[in-house]
Enzyme design. Sequence first.
Site, PDB file in Angstrom:
ATOM      1  N   GLY A  46      42.396  40.576  39.834  1.00 32.30           N
ATOM      2  CA  GLY A  46      42.454  39.504  39.586  1.00 32.30           C
ATOM      3  C   GLY A  46      42.615  38.354  39.863  1.00 32.30           C
ATOM      4  O   GLY A  46      42.430  38.266  41.671  1.00 32.30           O
ATOM      5  N   CYS A  92      45.295  39.846  48.078  1.00 36.98           N
ATOM      6  CA  CYS A  92      44.796  38.573  48.113  1.00 36.98           C
ATOM      7  C   CYS A  92      43.104  38.549  48.419  1.00 36.98           C
ATOM      8  O   CYS A  92      43.125  38.216  48.759  1.00 36.98           O
ATOM      9  CB  CYS A  92      45.990  37.941  47.565  1.00 36.98           C
ATOM     10  SG  CYS A  92      44.699  35.600  46.593  1.00 36.98           S
ATOM     11  N   LEU A  93      42.538  37.725  46.921  1.00 39.19           N
ATOM     12  CA  LEU A  93      40.912  37.604  47.754  1.00 39.19           C
ATOM     13  C   LEU A  93      41.284  35.807  48.451  1.00 39.19           C
ATOM     14  O   LEU A  93      40.038  35.883  49.088  1.00 39.19           O
ATOM     15  CB  LEU A  93      40.454  37.590  46.452  1.00 39.19           C
ATOM     16  CG  LEU A  93      39.766  38.584  45.525  1.00 39.19           C
ATOM     17  CD1 LEU A  93      39.255  38.069  44.583  1.00 39.19           C
ATOM     18  CD2 LEU A  93      39.345  39.902  46.660  1.00 39.19           C
ATOM     19  N   GLU A 135      49.326  36.078  39.556  1.00 42.41           N
ATOM     20  CA  GLU A 135      48.378  35.321  39.643  1.00 42.41           C
ATOM     21  C   GLU A 135      48.724  33.729  39.068  1.00 42.41           C
ATOM     22  O   GLU A 135      48.425  33.003  39.433  1.00 42.41           O
ATOM     23  CB  GLU A 135      47.163  35.400  38.815  1.00 42.41           C
ATOM     24  CG  GLU A 135      46.822  36.882  38.310  1.00 42.41           C
ATOM     25  CD  GLU A 135      45.954  36.860  40.118  1.00 42.41           C
ATOM     26  OE1 GLU A 135      45.344  35.831  40.273  1.00 42.41           O
ATOM     27  OE2 GLU A 135      45.524  37.404  41.049  1.00 42.41           O
TER      28      GLU A 135
HETATM   29  C1  QAP Z   1      46.240  40.106  43.381  1.00 40.52           C
HETATM   30  O1  QAP Z   1      44.707  40.750  44.094  1.00 40.52           O
HETATM   31  C2  QAP Z   1      47.015  41.642  43.212  1.00 40.52           C
HETATM   32  O2  QAP Z   1      42.380  41.308  50.753  1.00 40.52           O
HETATM   33  C3  QAP Z   1      44.412  40.495  43.044  1.00 40.52           C
HETATM   34  O3  QAP Z   1      39.564  41.898  51.936  1.00 40.52           O
HETATM   35  C4  QAP Z   1      47.361  42.592  44.353  1.00 40.52           C
HETATM   36  O4  QAP Z   1      42.357  41.238  43.390  1.00 40.52           O
HETATM   37  C5  QAP Z   1      48.040  41.772  42.488  1.00 40.52           C
HETATM   38  C6  QAP Z   1      40.786  41.989  47.659  1.00 40.52           C
HETATM   39  C7  QAP Z   1      47.901  43.176  44.093  1.00 40.52           C
HETATM   40  C8  QAP Z   1      49.118  42.806  42.492  1.00 40.52           C
HETATM   41  C9  QAP Z   1      48.733  43.926  43.442  1.00 40.52           C
HETATM   42  C10 QAP Z   1      41.825  41.553  48.849  1.00 40.52           C
HETATM   43  C11 QAP Z   1      39.416  42.420  47.693  1.00 40.52           C
HETATM   44  C12 QAP Z   1      40.992  41.798  46.314  1.00 40.52           C
HETATM   45  C13 QAP Z   1      41.473  42.017  49.656  1.00 40.52           C
HETATM   46  C14 QAP Z   1      43.233  40.978  44.694  1.00 40.52           C
HETATM   47  C15 QAP Z   1      40.425  42.222  50.592  1.00 40.52           C
HETATM   48  C16 QAP Z   1      38.841  42.140  48.858  1.00 40.52           C
HETATM   49  C17 QAP Z   1      42.597  41.318  46.210  1.00 40.52           C
HETATM   50 CO    CO Z   2      45.740  35.850  45.053  1.00 45.48          CO
END
Ligand code: QAP
Ligand code: CO
Length: 169
Positions: A46, A92-93, A135
């Site tokens: 996301g 989270c990105l 988001e």
């Molecule tokens: C939000 O998060 C989310 O730490 C989206 O090193 C996450 O795409 C909503 C990511 C979990 C619900 C559950 C995170 C990539 C990606 C990191 C993501 C990383 C590399 C996170």
């Molecule tokens: Co985020």
Amino acid sequence: MALLPILEFPDPRLRTVAKPVTEVDDKIRQLINDMFETMYDCPGIGLAASQVNVHKRVVVIDVSEDKSQPLVFINPEIEVLDNSVSEYDEGCLSVPGFYETVVRPEHIRVKALDRDGKPFEIEPQGLLAVCIQHELDHLNGKLFVDHISPFKRTRIRAKLEKKHKAEAR
Ligand code: QAP
Ligand code: CO
């Protein structure tokens, strides 16, 4: 198409409240395409426009295993349907490398516009329901670390500030 740089916590620009999209035009569709490319490249599930420093109410999500279910939410609105909650270890990105448990409403209804500006409504389940709420928080200047203890949040901030200083050297 283009990869967009992602803002990282504690960048104050992540606290900006995004403005509603008034017209879903080709410029917004270009932003959406760039956001998907950026999200799939990371990879992530996301991404909110706020995270790429565009303060418009646009979210892209794909919780599928094989990048096969891209979803677009423009001007999303969430209605909480009952008092049940679920816990999920969120990342989270914009907070790379950190995951913490967040409690959120389990049953929601989401109204939004799609990439053609057409209104739609869904009642997402499971991870999709978690992701949409995460988001939408971004569009309101909120991050998942705001849902955890101040102690944990401070520790994550210190570690990321240290990383950012090392990267700037
Ligand atoms: C939000 O998060 C989310 O730490 C989206 O090193 C996450 O795409 C909503 C990511 C979990 C619900 C559950 C995170 C990539 C990606 C990191 C993501 C990383 C590399 C996170
Ligand atoms: Co985020």
